[in-house]
Design a protein around this motif. Sequence first.
Motif, PDB file in Angstrom:
ATOM      1  N   SER A 139      34.179  28.720 -34.245  1.00 49.82           N
ATOM      2  CA  SER A 139      34.297  28.416 -32.772  1.00 49.82           C
ATOM      3  C   SER A 139      34.833  27.142 -32.787  1.00 49.82           C
ATOM      4  N   GLY A 140      35.316  26.575 -33.992  1.00 48.46           N
ATOM      5  CA  GLY A 140      36.542  24.987 -33.735  1.00 48.46           C
ATOM      6  C   GLY A 140      35.163  23.826 -34.627  1.00 48.46           C
ATOM      7  N   LEU A 141      34.107  24.101 -34.562  1.00 46.01           N
ATOM      8  CA  LEU A 141      32.791  23.297 -34.741  1.00 46.01           C
ATOM      9  C   LEU A 141      33.317  22.753 -36.539  1.00 46.01           C
ATOM     10  N   GLY A 142      33.634  23.908 -37.336  1.00 45.07           N
ATOM     11  CA  GLY A 142      33.742  23.141 -38.819  1.00 45.07           C
ATOM     12  C   GLY A 142      34.940  22.364 -38.535  1.00 45.07           C
ATOM     13  N   LYS A 143      35.852  22.358 -37.938  1.00 40.60           N
ATOM     14  CA  LYS A 143      37.700  21.242 -37.834  1.00 40.60           C
ATOM     15  C   LYS A 143      37.026  20.320 -37.671  1.00 40.60           C
ATOM     16  N   THR A 144      35.766  20.271 -36.392  1.00 40.61           N
ATOM     17  CA  THR A 144      34.731  18.937 -35.818  1.00 40.61           C
ATOM     18  C   THR A 144      35.020  18.591 -36.834  1.00 40.61           C
ATOM     19  N   ILE A 145      33.551  18.370 -37.646  1.00 41.25           N
ATOM     20  CA  ILE A 145      32.668  18.429 -38.535  1.00 41.25           C
ATOM     21  C   ILE A 145      33.532  17.891 -39.622  1.00 41.25           C
ATOM     22  N   ILE A 146      34.593  18.551 -40.212  1.00 41.59           N
ATOM     23  CA  ILE A 146      35.390  17.922 -41.484  1.00 41.59           C
ATOM     24  C   ILE A 146      35.645  16.795 -41.073  1.00 41.59           C
ATOM     25  N   ALA A 147      36.707  16.711 -39.579  1.00 41.80           N
ATOM     26  CA  ALA A 147      37.775  15.265 -39.519  1.00 41.80           C
ATOM     27  C   ALA A 147      36.452  14.244 -39.448  1.00 41.80           C
ATOM     28  N   ARG A 148      35.159  14.261 -38.618  1.00 35.97           N
ATOM     29  CA  ARG A 148      34.396  13.540 -38.630  1.00 35.97           C
ATOM     30  C   ARG A 148      33.989  13.298 -39.621  1.00 35.97           C
ATOM     31  N   ALA A 149      33.593  13.879 -41.371  1.00 38.28           N
ATOM     32  CA  ALA A 149      33.553  13.162 -41.924  1.00 38.28           C
ATOM     33  C   ALA A 149      34.421  12.398 -42.628  1.00 38.28           C
ATOM     34  N   GLU A 150      35.503  13.088 -42.399  1.00 38.02           N
ATOM     35  CA  GLU A 150      37.438  12.268 -42.919  1.00 38.02           C
ATOM     36  C   GLU A 150      37.157  10.352 -42.963  1.00 38.02           C
ATOM     37  N   HIS A 151      36.755  10.767 -41.617  1.00 36.67           N
ATOM     38  CA  HIS A 151      36.604   9.295 -40.469  1.00 36.67           C
ATOM     39  C   HIS A 151      36.055   8.542 -41.096  1.00 36.67           C
ATOM     40  N   THR A 152      34.503   9.095 -41.173  1.00 30.74           N
ATOM     41  CA  THR A 152      34.083   8.146 -41.483  1.00 30.74           C
ATOM     42  C   THR A 152      34.016   7.668 -43.223  1.00 30.74           C
ATOM     43  N   ALA A 153      34.405   8.277 -44.235  1.00 27.82           N
ATOM     44  CA  ALA A 153      35.095   7.999 -45.361  1.00 27.82           C
ATOM     45  C   ALA A 153      36.066   7.353 -45.201  1.00 27.82           C
TER      46      ALA A 153
END
Length: 183
Positions: A106-120
């Motif tokens: 549904s695109g949820l995974g893409k959103t989460i990994i982008a958020r994780a990368e931004h946080t890191a």
Amino acid sequence: MDTASRPAPGELAFRDAAPHDVDDLVALIESAYRGDSSRTGWTTEADILAGQRIDPDGVLEVIDNPDGTLLAVEQDGRLVACCQLERRGEHAYFGMFAVRPELQGSGLGKTIIARAEHTAREQWGAREMQMTVISVREDLIAWYERRGYRRTGTMTPFPYGDERFGVPQRPDLEFELLVKPLG
């Protein structure tokens, strides 16, 4: 909680997981990777590994790690995903990524990994994200490659005989290191 800070219906809410979340997180991770429920999504490992994917002690260890966090992702008050982020010097480690099987694709995974990368990158100054993926998981590796990760060819043996990580259904399992520069 102030109504101005509540997510809108359908919006994702990210928070650090807490010890009271352990049972729900174990159930989420298991549903995404093992057993018949995992076959609803595309990330299932049910054909290559039987048994458990994670136990409560393993989840609690990640939650309690002072060098990282286990992000719990909720939508409309329901746990829908999670991922581990761990600070390791100039890079961050991404792991324990799970999305409810019925929401995969549904695109949820893409959103989460982008958020994780931004946080890191923004909070820890990480220059690179690293993860390990079972090397025979070609579809999953291809998904990460479409998000900018590259295969390194660096392999780590699967912990055969340690049933905390599952019961291998084939003799050729190993982990491959994937990396992505965070700019």
